[in-house]
Design a protein around this motif. Structure first.
Motif, mmCIF file in Angstrom:
data_model
loop_
_atom_site.group_PDB
_atom_site.id
_atom_site.type_symbol
_atom_site.label_atom_id
_atom_site.label_comp_id
_atom_site.label_asym_id
_atom_site.label_seq_id
_atom_site.Cartn_x
_atom_site.Cartn_y
_atom_site.Cartn_z
ATOM 1 N N ILE A 156 10.443 35.495 106.878
ATOM 2 C CA ILE A 156 11.723 36.154 107.139
ATOM 3 C C ILE A 156 11.798 37.491 106.416
ATOM 4 C CG2 ILE A 156 14.214 35.994 106.716
ATOM 5 C CD1 ILE A 156 13.879 32.926 107.192
ATOM 6 N N LEU A 157 11.325 37.529 105.179
ATOM 7 C CA LEU A 157 11.359 38.786 104.428
ATOM 8 C C LEU A 157 10.372 39.804 104.991
ATOM 9 C CD1 LEU A 157 11.811 37.508 100.764
ATOM 10 C CD2 LEU A 157 13.532 38.515 102.284
ATOM 11 N N GLU A 158 9.234 39.342 105.486
ATOM 12 C CA GLU A 158 8.298 40.261 106.139
ATOM 13 C C GLU A 158 8.937 40.868 107.380
ATOM 14 O OE1 GLU A 158 5.471 41.545 105.377
ATOM 15 O OE2 GLU A 158 5.161 40.445 103.503
ATOM 16 N N ALA A 159 9.681 40.048 108.122
ATOM 17 C CA ALA A 159 10.373 40.561 109.307
ATOM 18 C C ALA A 159 11.436 41.582 108.904
ATOM 19 C CB ALA A 159 11.014 39.408 110.080
ATOM 20 N N LEU A 160 12.130 41.318 107.798
ATOM 21 C CA LEU A 160 13.128 42.267 107.318
ATOM 22 C C LEU A 160 12.474 43.602 106.969
ATOM 23 C CD1 LEU A 160 16.029 42.900 106.326
ATOM 24 C CD2 LEU A 160 15.340 41.983 104.095
ATOM 25 N N GLN B 64 11.495 43.356 98.377
ATOM 26 C CA GLN B 64 10.962 42.044 98.725
ATOM 27 C C GLN B 64 10.938 41.117 97.512
ATOM 28 O OE1 GLN B 64 6.769 41.917 99.738
ATOM 29 N NE2 GLN B 64 7.159 40.396 101.336
ATOM 30 N N GLN B 65 10.506 41.647 96.370
ATOM 31 C CA GLN B 65 10.371 40.802 95.190
ATOM 32 C C GLN B 65 11.733 40.379 94.645
ATOM 33 O OE1 GLN B 65 7.229 39.759 94.083
ATOM 34 N NE2 GLN B 65 8.600 38.269 93.110
ATOM 35 N N THR C 215 15.636 38.364 87.301
ATOM 36 C CA THR C 215 15.136 38.464 88.682
ATOM 37 C C THR C 215 14.898 39.907 89.124
ATOM 38 O OG1 THR C 215 17.361 38.536 89.673
ATOM 39 C CG2 THR C 215 16.374 36.358 89.328
ATOM 40 N N PHE C 216 15.324 40.893 88.320
ATOM 41 C CA PHE C 216 15.089 42.286 88.706
ATOM 42 C C PHE C 216 13.612 42.622 88.509
ATOM 43 C CE2 PHE C 216 19.639 42.457 87.771
ATOM 44 C CZ PHE C 216 20.108 43.161 88.869
ATOM 45 N N PRO C 217 12.918 43.039 89.560
ATOM 46 C CA PRO C 217 11.493 43.361 89.432
ATOM 47 C C PRO C 217 11.274 44.643 88.636
ATOM 48 C CG PRO C 217 12.111 42.953 91.729
ATOM 49 C CD PRO C 217 13.376 43.117 90.954
ATOM 50 N N ASP D 97 8.573 29.968 105.032
ATOM 51 C CA ASP D 97 9.671 30.456 105.863
ATOM 52 C C ASP D 97 10.307 31.693 105.240
ATOM 53 O OD1 ASP D 97 9.278 28.415 107.648
ATOM 54 O OD2 ASP D 97 10.879 27.154 106.860
ATOM 55 N N THR D 98 10.533 31.640 103.923
ATOM 56 C CA THR D 98 11.127 32.775 103.227
ATOM 57 C C THR D 98 10.243 34.005 103.348
ATOM 58 O OG1 THR D 98 12.241 31.316 101.637
ATOM 59 C CG2 THR D 98 11.919 33.611 100.978
ATOM 60 N N ASP D 99 8.947 33.823 103.146
ATOM 61 C CA ASP D 99 8.012 34.949 103.245
ATOM 62 C C ASP D 99 8.045 35.575 104.636
ATOM 63 O OD1 ASP D 99 7.189 34.690 100.630
ATOM 64 O OD2 ASP D 99 5.432 33.491 101.105
#
Length: 204
Positions: A186-190, A86-87, A73-75, A182-184
């Motif tokens: 939330i991560l954009e907000a982060l 984000q990734q 999972t490490f980009p 939803d995940t996208d």
């Protein structure tokens, strides 16, 4: 008469690992008896120990599998810092949301009390590596001007990890099609919260 198909050793070992993850993800480590595991796999308890010498050996194999999946999972470190953050979050949510057993191994204190010592050391190492990876990305982002410099990287790490944990635990996250948007969002907000302030207001 119940007949069992003998599978190749590698395939059967992988099946046992997946069965362990299913049981602990669904019921916790306390439910992981050899009898229940054998029933989950569809073999006798004796057959389990033809593939693994002990219960501890089974758990060690499970942790090795878990660590290998988490490593995936490490980009790519060449991505821009904010993109790496984000990734990694997306990759972790996808992996752990679809695998409650893996999530349990990483997030449960009971895991560190129940697993063989060598196995818990592997889990702790991958957790530490995750923190280092995120901190390095934050610090690089600060140097590039992509991430706010008015809050220490160690402090910014907390909401990043908290967001990942919250998304993994979100009901229905395993339904990728329903939850990816939803995940996208939330991560954009982060990422917006991590961006440098643009108001020009000075802190008192």
């Amino acid at each position: 008469m119940n007949t069992q198909t003998r599978k190749p050793t590698t395939e059967r070992r992988e099946q046992i690992v997946q069965a362990v993850l299913h049981i602990i993800g669904d019921k916790g480590i306390a439910a992981l008896s050899t009898g229940r595991l054998a029933r989950e796999v569809g073999v006798t308890t004796g057959a389990l120990f033809r593939h693994f010498a002990t219960r501890e050996a089974i758990l060690q194999e499970v942790v090795l599998y878990a660590v290998a999946r988490i490593e995936e999972t490490f980009p790519d470190a060449s991505l821009p810092p904010a993109r790496r953050l984000q990734q990694l979050a997306l990759n972790r949510v996808e992996l752990l949301g679809n695998n409650p057993g893996l999530a349990w191994l990483l997030r449960s204190e009971q895991a560190y009390l129940s697993l063989p010592r060598d196995s818990t050391a592997l889990l702790r190492d991958v957790v530490k590596r995750s923190r280092r990876y995120l901190l390095e990305a934050i610090r690089e982002g600060v140097e590039r001007g992509d991430i706010r410099a008015d809050i220490e990287p160690e402090v910014l790490l907390v909401p990043i990890l908290g967001t990942i944990h919250a998304l993994v635990g979100m009901p229905g996250v395993h339904r990728a099609a329903a939850r990816r948007s939803d995940t996208d969002r939330i991560l954009e907000a982060l990422l917006q919260m991590l961006a440098p302030p643009t108001t020009g207001r000075k802190r008192n």
